[in-house]
Design an enzyme around this catalytic site. Structure first.
Site, PDB file in Angstrom:
ATOM      1  N   SER A   1     -34.947 -16.049 -28.476  1.00 51.08           N
ATOM      2  CA  SER A   1     -34.135 -15.549 -27.362  1.00 51.08           C
ATOM      3  C   SER A   1     -34.164 -16.501 -26.167  1.00 51.08           C
ATOM      4  O   SER A   1     -33.647 -16.176 -25.105  1.00 51.08           O
ATOM      5  CB  SER A   1     -34.653 -14.180 -26.925  1.00 51.08           C
ATOM      6  OG  SER A   1     -35.997 -14.280 -26.558  1.00 51.08           O
TER       7      SER A   1
ATOM      8  N   THR B   1     -35.503 -12.056 -22.759  1.00 51.34           N
ATOM      9  CA  THR B   1     -35.607 -13.154 -21.810  1.00 51.34           C
ATOM     10  C   THR B   1     -37.044 -13.305 -21.315  1.00 51.34           C
ATOM     11  O   THR B   1     -37.731 -12.314 -21.102  1.00 51.34           O
ATOM     12  CB  THR B   1     -34.739 -12.780 -20.582  1.00 51.34           C
ATOM     13  OG1 THR B   1     -33.427 -12.558 -21.032  1.00 51.34           O
ATOM     14  CG2 THR B   1     -34.810 -13.796 -19.483  1.00 51.34           C
TER      15      THR B   1
ATOM     16  N   THR C   1     -33.238 -17.954 -20.724  1.00 51.26           N
ATOM     17  CA  THR C   1     -32.769 -17.128 -21.837  1.00 51.26           C
ATOM     18  C   THR C   1     -31.646 -17.812 -22.617  1.00 51.26           C
ATOM     19  O   THR C   1     -30.927 -18.657 -22.066  1.00 51.26           O
ATOM     20  CB  THR C   1     -32.235 -15.781 -21.288  1.00 51.26           C
ATOM     21  OG1 THR C   1     -31.964 -14.907 -22.374  1.00 51.26           O
ATOM     22  CG2 THR C   1     -30.979 -15.962 -20.481  1.00 51.26           C
TER      23      THR C   1
ATOM     24  N   ARG D   1     -19.811 -15.799 -22.349  1.00 54.16           N
ATOM     25  CA  ARG D   1     -20.543 -14.763 -21.603  1.00 54.16           C
ATOM     26  C   ARG D   1     -21.775 -15.371 -20.905  1.00 54.16           C
ATOM     27  O   ARG D   1     -22.513 -16.161 -21.466  1.00 54.16           O
ATOM     28  CB  ARG D   1     -20.991 -13.673 -22.571  1.00 54.16           C
ATOM     29  CG  ARG D   1     -21.753 -12.505 -21.926  1.00 54.16           C
ATOM     30  CD  ARG D   1     -23.237 -12.654 -22.069  1.00 54.16           C
ATOM     31  NE  ARG D   1     -23.968 -11.451 -21.628  1.00 54.16           N
ATOM     32  CZ  ARG D   1     -25.275 -11.431 -21.433  1.00 54.16           C
ATOM     33  NH1 ARG D   1     -26.007 -12.509 -21.636  1.00 54.16           N
ATOM     34  NH2 ARG D   1     -25.879 -10.333 -21.032  1.00 54.16           N
TER      35      ARG D   1
ATOM     36  N   THR E   1     -35.590  -8.543 -17.435  1.00 51.54           N
ATOM     37  CA  THR E   1     -35.280  -8.833 -18.829  1.00 51.54           C
ATOM     38  C   THR E   1     -34.479  -7.636 -19.349  1.00 51.54           C
ATOM     39  O   THR E   1     -34.529  -6.563 -18.763  1.00 51.54           O
ATOM     40  CB  THR E   1     -36.564  -9.040 -19.660  1.00 51.54           C
ATOM     41  OG1 THR E   1     -36.197  -9.315 -21.019  1.00 51.54           O
ATOM     42  CG2 THR E   1     -37.462  -7.816 -19.639  1.00 51.54           C
ATOM     43  N   GLY E   2     -33.770  -7.860 -20.437  1.00 55.02           N
ATOM     44  CA  GLY E   2     -32.967  -6.763 -20.985  1.00 55.02           C
ATOM     45  C   GLY E   2     -31.491  -7.071 -20.898  1.00 55.02           C
ATOM     46  O   GLY E   2     -31.106  -8.213 -20.635  1.00 55.02           O
TER      47      GLY E   2
HETATM   48  N1  GLY Z   1     -31.261 -10.745 -19.712  1.00 55.08           N
HETATM   49  C1  GLY Z   1     -30.639 -11.746 -20.455  1.00 55.08           C
HETATM   50  C2  GLY Z   1     -29.219 -11.573 -20.708  1.00 55.08           C
HETATM   51  O1  GLY Z   1     -28.710 -10.466 -20.698  1.00 55.08           O
HETATM   52  O2  GLY Z   1     -28.552 -12.559 -20.928  1.00 55.08           O
END
Ligand code: GLY
Length: 332
Positions: free
Chosen positions: A87, A190, A208, A218, A241-242
């Site tokens: 990730s 992340t 990330t 994106r 994170t998330g």
């Molecule tokens: N938190 C990392 C992402 O959504 O890209």
């Protein structure tokens, strides 16, 4: 593959493919009792107890009297370089087109900030973000421009898609059906790291590869200053994170630092931000997304809180590096 079995398959590969630390939990034994009221410096705190080497690297720097900026940069680079961490950086899972695109941000105690978004073929976005912060008047560079900037500073162009990540992407592609809407992924891990050094100076870093199989182009919360990361040396720091979209909608890290400025402890501020995030993402709460925050204040107190069960973090303090399970809001 039928529609139903494809869904099950995606759920299965999602667990394997995101690096969400299902097995690592078992191996590393994150503690359930967290030291939220302790205060001492230096401190390093980072998201996800999948591997403690990033914290150990950062701690090694702080222990020798190094500063928090070097600690967080070098710490998260360990995760970026790790092909098993799918990730972040090298080995990160790609977007819908099989392309690895990276986001990162960094802030230091002087209030400086640097970020890169949608960066490709450069393994250590955090160091490029640091160069943006130190060598330019800008805060963020994106895409081709960010890559050219990195190359100009001697970074090597390389293929970041490992065979393992490519295979996971191919399997996901095979499972796609024409009837599916593009709903994207529902979880992520992340690495965000916050540190305070022995001089009382705070820095943070966040890096990330973003959501796996995301729409090409994106960008998530990680490079957005105030969303994925925020540092104010008068007060403290916070990081996320998330699922980035949920975090961006509330500018979660900035919110936490501002709540700490108002007198909240890091833990209270993280809980406040998670509740705000749930409230502002009410329409998608049933999708079972995960989002989590960590925070650190000037005294070296820490906080951690997540939307759902499953988030853990790594804390280095007094020469010890340990993993802890985070408290969470939704008991589902
Ligand atoms: N938190 C990392 C992402 O959504 O890209």
């Amino acid at each position: 593959m039928s529609h139903i079995s494809r869904r099950k398959f995606i759920k299965f590969t999602a667990l394997l493919g995101t690096g969400i630390p299902v097995l690592s939990h078992l191996k590393l034994f994150s503690k359930t009792v967290s030291p939220l009221t302790e205060s001492s410096i230096p401190v390093v705190i980072a998201t996800w107890d999948r591997d403690r080497k990033p914290n150990l690297k950062a701690w090694e720097i702080l222990e020798k009297g190094g500063n928090s900026l070097d600690a967080v940069e070098q710490g998260v680079r360990v995760a970026e370089d790790d092909p098993e961490n799918n990730s972040v950086g090298y080995g990160g899972l790609p977007d819908e087109n099989g392309i690895v695109t990276l986001d990162a941000s960094i802030m230091d105690w002087r209030g400086r900030a640097g970020a890169v978004a949608y960066l490709q073929n450069i393994r250590n976005p955090i160091s490029v973000a640091r160069l943006v912060m130190e060598k330019t008047k800008h805060v963020m560079l994106a895409g081709e421009g960010a890559k050219k900037f990195a190359l100009a500073y001697g970074f090597k162009e390389e293929n970041l898609l490992t065979e393992k990540s490519r295979e996971a992407w191919i399997k996901w592609k095979e499972g796609l059906s024409k009837e599916d809407n593009w709903i994207g992924s529902d979880s992520h891990d992340t690495i965000t790291m916050l540190a305070i050094d022995k001089y009382g100076n705070i820095s943070g870093a966040c890096t990330t590869s973003g959501l796996r199989w995301k729409i090409h182009g994106r960008v998530g919360d990680s490079p957005i200053i105030g969303a994925g990361l925020y540092v104010d040396n008068e007060v403290g720091a916070a990081g996320a994170t998330g699922v980035g979209e949920t975090i961006m909608r509330v500018l979660g890290s900035f919110l936490i630092v501002e709540k700490m400025r108002d007198g909240y402890s890091p833990q209270e501020a993280c809980e406040y931000a998670v509740r705000r995030l749930i409230e502002k993402n009410k329409n998608i709460v049933k999708e079972k997304f995960q989002a989590a925050f960590i925070a650190l204040n000037k005294k070296g107190e820490i906080g951690a809180y997540s939307v759902r069960e499953g988030f853990d973090y790594v804390l280095s303090r007094n020469g010890k590096t340990e993993g802890f399970k985070s408290k969470y809001e939704l008991k589902d």
